[in-house]
Motif scaffolding. Sequence first.
Motif, short mmCIF file in Angstrom:
data_model
loop_
_atom_site.label_atom_id
_atom_site.label_comp_id
_atom_site.label_asym_id
_atom_site.label_seq_id
_atom_site.Cartn_x
_atom_site.Cartn_y
_atom_site.Cartn_z
N LEU A 101 30.61 50.22 35.21
CA LEU A 101 31.29 50.08 36.48
C LEU A 101 30.42 49.56 37.62
CD1 LEU A 101 33.38 53.37 36.43
CD2 LEU A 101 34.14 51.06 35.90
N SER A 102 29.14 49.71 37.52
CA SER A 102 28.31 49.38 38.66
C SER A 102 27.79 47.96 38.66
CB SER A 102 27.13 50.34 38.75
OG SER A 102 26.29 50.13 37.65
N PHE A 112 28.20 43.77 37.16
CA PHE A 112 28.94 42.76 36.43
C PHE A 112 28.04 41.54 36.33
CE2 PHE A 112 29.92 41.84 40.80
CZ PHE A 112 29.96 40.47 40.88
N GLU A 142 27.55 37.47 36.47
CA GLU A 142 28.05 36.18 36.94
C GLU A 142 27.24 35.10 36.24
OE1 GLU A 142 30.22 34.75 39.24
OE2 GLU A 142 31.19 36.69 39.31
N ARG A 197 23.00 39.69 37.59
CA ARG A 197 23.66 40.99 37.65
C ARG A 197 23.78 41.42 39.11
NH1 ARG A 197 23.56 43.85 32.73
NH2 ARG A 197 23.24 45.82 33.80
N CYS A 198 25.00 41.73 39.52
CA CYS A 198 25.26 42.13 40.90
C CYS A 198 26.09 43.41 40.92
CB CYS A 198 26.03 41.04 41.64
SG CYS A 198 25.10 39.51 41.83
N LEU A 215 29.08 46.02 41.93
CA LEU A 215 30.50 45.87 42.21
C LEU A 215 30.80 46.45 43.59
CD1 LEU A 215 32.25 46.71 38.82
CD2 LEU A 215 32.15 44.53 40.00
N TYR A 218 32.42 45.35 47.26
CA TYR A 218 33.18 44.31 47.95
C TYR A 218 32.74 44.25 49.40
CZ TYR A 218 36.95 41.27 49.40
OH TYR A 218 37.67 40.22 49.90
N PRO A 259 32.49 37.64 46.73
CA PRO A 259 32.74 39.07 46.93
C PRO A 259 31.60 39.84 47.58
CG PRO A 259 32.51 38.58 44.59
CD PRO A 259 32.50 37.28 45.32
N ASN A 260 30.37 39.35 47.46
CA ASN A 260 29.23 39.99 48.13
C ASN A 260 28.06 39.01 48.16
OD1 ASN A 260 27.62 40.35 45.70
ND2 ASN A 260 28.95 42.08 45.19
#
Length: 73
Positions: free
Chosen positions: A25-26, A28, A30, A38-39, A41, A43, A55-56
């Motif tokens: 969950l932490s 995702f 790209e 890896r960034c 999650l 917003y 998104p960030n």
Amino acid sequence: MKRSRLVLKLAAVAVLIAIAGFGALSLFTEAQAGGPCRCPLIYAPVQCDHGKIYPNPCVADCHNAKNCVPIGP
């Protein structure tokens, strides 16, 4: 004795679930030309100089976007 083993097993399962959940969950991934990025999650949208909204800031950096500013309240 049996109760303490049960508690220990439940604690171990809880730790494994927490670790698996955190990983799923932490972060995702790209895709980027140089490899994955890896960034978190989170917003916190930003708009960059070419008009695209990400998104960030981390995702914007992964796409080599420049002059990004936060948008929203």
